[in-house]
Design an enzyme around this catalytic site. Structure first.
Site, PDB file in Angstrom:
ATOM      1  N   ARG A  12      -0.764  39.024  44.582  1.00 60.72           N
ATOM      2  CA  ARG A  12      -2.162  39.028  45.023  1.00 60.72           C
ATOM      3  C   ARG A  12      -2.601  37.625  45.416  1.00 60.72           C
ATOM      4  O   ARG A  12      -1.927  36.638  45.119  1.00 60.72           O
ATOM      5  CB  ARG A  12      -3.078  39.569  43.927  1.00 60.72           C
ATOM      6  N   ILE A  14      -3.551  34.058  46.680  1.00 59.07           N
ATOM      7  CA  ILE A  14      -2.813  32.983  47.345  1.00 59.07           C
ATOM      8  C   ILE A  14      -1.321  33.233  47.302  1.00 59.07           C
ATOM      9  O   ILE A  14      -0.603  33.031  48.292  1.00 59.07           O
ATOM     10  CB  ILE A  14      -3.173  31.631  46.701  1.00 59.07           C
ATOM     11  N   ALA A  83       1.840  30.349  41.564  1.00 55.01           N
ATOM     12  CA  ALA A  83       0.496  30.663  42.052  1.00 55.01           C
ATOM     13  C   ALA A  83      -0.287  31.529  41.074  1.00 55.01           C
ATOM     14  O   ALA A  83      -1.436  31.878  41.351  1.00 55.01           O
ATOM     15  CB  ALA A  83       0.578  31.368  43.405  1.00 55.01           C
ATOM     16  N   ALA A  84       0.327  31.896  39.961  1.00 55.12           N
ATOM     17  CA  ALA A  84      -0.388  32.707  38.974  1.00 55.12           C
ATOM     18  C   ALA A  84      -1.429  31.846  38.270  1.00 55.12           C
ATOM     19  O   ALA A  84      -1.167  30.686  37.930  1.00 55.12           O
ATOM     20  CB  ALA A  84       0.592  33.285  37.958  1.00 55.12           C
ATOM     21  N   GLY A  85      -2.605  32.406  38.064  1.00 53.46           N
ATOM     22  CA  GLY A  85      -3.652  31.647  37.379  1.00 53.46           C
ATOM     23  C   GLY A  85      -4.786  32.553  36.949  1.00 53.46           C
ATOM     24  O   GLY A  85      -5.047  33.581  37.578  1.00 53.46           O
ATOM     25  N   TYR A 147     -10.508  25.611  31.896  1.00 50.14           N
ATOM     26  CA  TYR A 147      -9.802  25.825  33.160  1.00 50.14           C
ATOM     27  C   TYR A 147      -9.475  24.484  33.812  1.00 50.14           C
ATOM     28  O   TYR A 147      -8.353  24.260  34.291  1.00 50.14           O
ATOM     29  CB  TYR A 147     -10.666  26.671  34.082  1.00 50.14           C
ATOM     30  N   THR A 182     -10.656  35.033  46.863  1.00 51.13           N
ATOM     31  CA  THR A 182      -9.671  35.722  46.036  1.00 51.13           C
ATOM     32  C   THR A 182     -10.426  36.503  44.973  1.00 51.13           C
ATOM     33  O   THR A 182     -11.648  36.445  44.877  1.00 51.13           O
ATOM     34  CB  THR A 182      -8.708  34.730  45.341  1.00 51.13           C
TER      35      THR A 182
END
Length: 236
Positions: A12, A14, A83-85, A147, A182
């Site tokens: 999903r 980016i 790119a997971a976050g 974050y 996103t």
């Protein structure tokens, strides 16, 4: 050398846009997500010989096993995109410990573990890594102290790792997006933020993906943080 790229968070946002660009450029892709069915759907949309994997990036054994499976089915991974976050916005005084830990695990520990696993393959053939950070990692933001800490830590980690592995022909860079369309920003009222963005709009995932692919393929860039924010950093 085969072009094999693992995209963590590739189902999903980016990560998905990065995978689409790289598929067009002839890479063989491993699309990695927590949910295998979601990863399979994303990989299937790309066509070709791309594969899906599930992985809990906070568990070293799971990460190592995933890389072993990638090598078995695709060949050694020589390109890696993290790119997971996740974010759990809250003032620190109200933040729950479990939300703090989940952000640290996904945004910082995860990339550390995937980079460590990738090193074992890249150390023999060279490679390129791009970690997706955020401008919040060095600008900060109210309600995003945790974050921000994870993304700031990711920058420090990536630049230090770049120094460690350069002699092995492995490059490590960071892309730091601003406000991008996103799932993470869909709850925001865009008009409240665009007044501070010089280009007057939120970015698209593809805008960031082009920057990621540029750094993956640039043979003389390492330890760099490339900001993709439409000029936001110049106004805040």
């Amino acid at each position: 050398m085969d072009k094999v790229c693992a995209v963590f968070g590739g189902s999903r946002g980016i990560g998905r846009a990065v995978a689409q660009l790289m598929a067009q450029k002839g890479y063989r892709l491993a699309i990695v997500a927590r949910n295998l069915e979601v990863a399979k759907a994303a990989a299937g949309e790309l066509g070709g010989n791309h594969l899906a994997f599930s992985c809990d990036v906070a568990k070293e054994e799971d990460v190592q096993h995933t890389f072993e499976e990638m090598e078995k089915h695709l060949g050694p991974v020589n390109f890696l995109v993290n790119a997971a976050g996740i974010n759990r916005d809250s003032l620190l005084v109200r933040a729950k410990a479990e939300d703090m830990i989940s952000q640290l695990h996904t945004n910082l520990l995860g990339p550390m573990l995937t980079c460590k696993a990738a090193m074992k393959m890249m150390i023999q053939q060279g490679g390129s890594i791009v970690n997706v950070g955020s401008i919040i990692g060095f600008k900060g933001n109210v309600g995003q102290s945790v974050y921000s800490a994870t993304k700031g830590g990711l920058i420090g980690f990536s630049r230090s790792l770049a120094k460690e592995v350069a002699r092995k022909k492995i490059r490590v860079n960071v892309v730091a997006p601003g406000f991008i369309h996103t799932d993470m920003t869909k709850h925001l009222k865009e008009e409240q933020f665009t007044k501070n963005i010089l280009l007057g709009r939120f970015g698209e995932a593809l805008d960031v993906a082009h920057a990621v692919v540029f750094l993956l393929e640039s043979p003389y860039i390492t330890g760099h943080v490339l900001v993709v924010d439409g000029g936001l950093q110049l106004t805040i």
